[in-house]
Motif scaffolding. Structure first.
Motif, short mmCIF file in Angstrom:
data_model
loop_
_atom_site.label_atom_id
_atom_site.label_comp_id
_atom_site.label_asym_id
_atom_site.label_seq_id
_atom_site.Cartn_x
_atom_site.Cartn_y
_atom_site.Cartn_z
N GLN A 1 4.71 24.07 -24.37
CA GLN A 1 5.79 24.46 -23.47
C GLN A 1 5.53 25.81 -22.82
N GLY A 2 4.63 26.59 -23.38
CA GLY A 2 4.31 27.89 -22.84
C GLY A 2 3.22 27.87 -21.79
N CYS A 3 2.72 26.70 -21.45
CA CYS A 3 1.60 26.55 -20.52
C CYS A 3 2.11 26.05 -19.18
N SER A 4 1.91 26.83 -18.11
CA SER A 4 2.42 26.45 -16.79
C SER A 4 1.66 25.27 -16.19
N SER A 5 0.48 24.97 -16.69
CA SER A 5 -0.31 23.85 -16.17
C SER A 5 0.05 22.52 -16.84
N CYS A 6 0.85 22.56 -17.88
CA CYS A 6 1.08 21.37 -18.70
C CYS A 6 2.14 20.39 -18.19
N PRO A 7 3.18 20.81 -17.45
CA PRO A 7 4.22 19.85 -17.07
C PRO A 7 3.73 18.57 -16.39
N PRO A 8 2.74 18.61 -15.47
CA PRO A 8 2.27 17.34 -14.90
C PRO A 8 1.65 16.41 -15.95
N ALA A 9 0.97 16.98 -16.92
CA ALA A 9 0.38 16.16 -17.99
C ALA A 9 1.47 15.61 -18.90
N ASP A 10 2.50 16.40 -19.16
CA ASP A 10 3.63 15.91 -19.95
C ASP A 10 4.31 14.74 -19.23
N ALA A 11 4.41 14.84 -17.91
CA ALA A 11 5.01 13.76 -17.12
C ALA A 11 4.14 12.51 -17.18
N LEU A 12 2.83 12.70 -17.10
CA LEU A 12 1.92 11.56 -17.20
C LEU A 12 2.06 10.87 -18.55
N LEU A 13 2.22 11.66 -19.61
CA LEU A 13 2.38 11.06 -20.93
C LEU A 13 3.64 10.21 -21.00
N HIS A 14 4.70 10.62 -20.30
CA HIS A 14 5.91 9.80 -20.22
C HIS A 14 5.57 8.41 -19.68
N GLU A 15 4.75 8.37 -18.64
CA GLU A 15 4.37 7.10 -18.05
C GLU A 15 3.55 6.26 -19.03
N LEU A 16 2.63 6.89 -19.71
CA LEU A 16 1.78 6.18 -20.66
C LEU A 16 2.60 5.68 -21.86
N ALA A 17 3.61 6.45 -22.25
CA ALA A 17 4.44 6.07 -23.39
C ALA A 17 5.19 4.76 -23.16
N ALA A 18 5.38 4.40 -21.90
CA ALA A 18 6.11 3.17 -21.58
C ALA A 18 5.22 1.93 -21.67
N ARG A 19 3.93 2.12 -21.84
CA ARG A 19 3.01 0.99 -21.88
C ARG A 19 2.82 0.47 -23.31
#
Length: 235
Positions: A37-55
């Motif tokens: 949560q302290g990494c400014s580059s991480c939110p897009p990757a966190d969002a991608l993981l949301h997509e992968l979690a649905a598979r």
């Protein structure tokens, strides 16, 4: 609250549709995201993981690390064990340092988590791998029985691991690089334990107590932190 990005959804849907019907019986592909949560580059990757979690053909796991906590925001999901696992992957792969966001695909492919096309290509590549192990999970109340059976000539030392995760949690970040933003996180790893070692030559069964209703994931991974040969999940 910031949610998964639509551009990522479109990319994933296109690749998933192109690969539909192939290797339907294969073990799910495991995607480990090392994030903070302290990494400014991480939110897009966190969002991608949301997509992968649905598979259903992917087991997506968010492993929050603690080495970003010093910049002003302590990630409430961070676990020292996650940092240790990431560093072990780096050592195994001959990498001198660790970074976020990093995705490890099936214990082998190391990819920057903000590159969805590369992540999806790696997932589809691993989907085509021949299954080496059959995993069976049976839960009765608080007891879980895990049976691993080699498919053909396995004969490599493995560790069998049990993972528990929380499907979704939301945090408003008050300080650090992401101060003032609210994010939703998927499949946050809360517990990771080794059930035992396996030489891969004959079927093996473990029985372990599992409490609560958090999803259960079992991984068969080559020692030490090598390829993941099988994965199974009970939601």
């Amino acid at each position: 609250m910031m949610r998964p990005l639509s551009v990522l959804s479109a990319a994933i849907l296109a690749l998933a549709t192109a690969a539909s019907g192939q290797q339907a019986e294969q073990s799910p592909v495991v995607v480990e995201l090392f994030t903070s949560q302290g990494c400014s580059s991480c939110p897009p990757a966190d969002a991608l993981l949301h997509e992968l979690a649905a598979r259903d053909d992917v087991i997506a796991l968010a492993l929050h690390v603690d080495y970003w906590d010093y910049i002003g925001w302590k990630d409430p999901f961070a676990r020292p064990g996650n940092t240790k696992r990431q560093r072990a992957y780096a050592a195994e792969g001959g990498r001198r340092s660790v970074y976020t966001p990093e995705m490890i695909i099936d214990g082998e492919s190391d990819i920057v988590g903000t590159k969805p096309a590369k992540v999806m290509a790696a997932i589809e590549k691993h989907r085509m791998d021949s299954a080496m192990v059959s995993l069976d999970l049976q839960r009765s109340g608080d007891m879980l029985t895990v049976t691993a059976t080699p498919l053909g000539d396995m004969s490599v030392p493995c560790i069998i691991q049990l993972v528990r995760y929380t499907p979704e949690r939301t945090t408003r970040i008050e300080r650090g690089e992401n101060a003032g933003k609210t994010f939703s996180y998927a499949n946050i790893v809360e517990d990771w334990q080794v059930l035992g070692k396996w030489d891969g030559t004959a079927p093996i069964t473990f029985t372990v107590k599992v409490e609560g209703d958090a999803p259960v994931v079992v991984l068969v991974q080559e020692s030490d932190l090598g390829p993941i040969h099988a994965a199974a999940r009970l939601r």
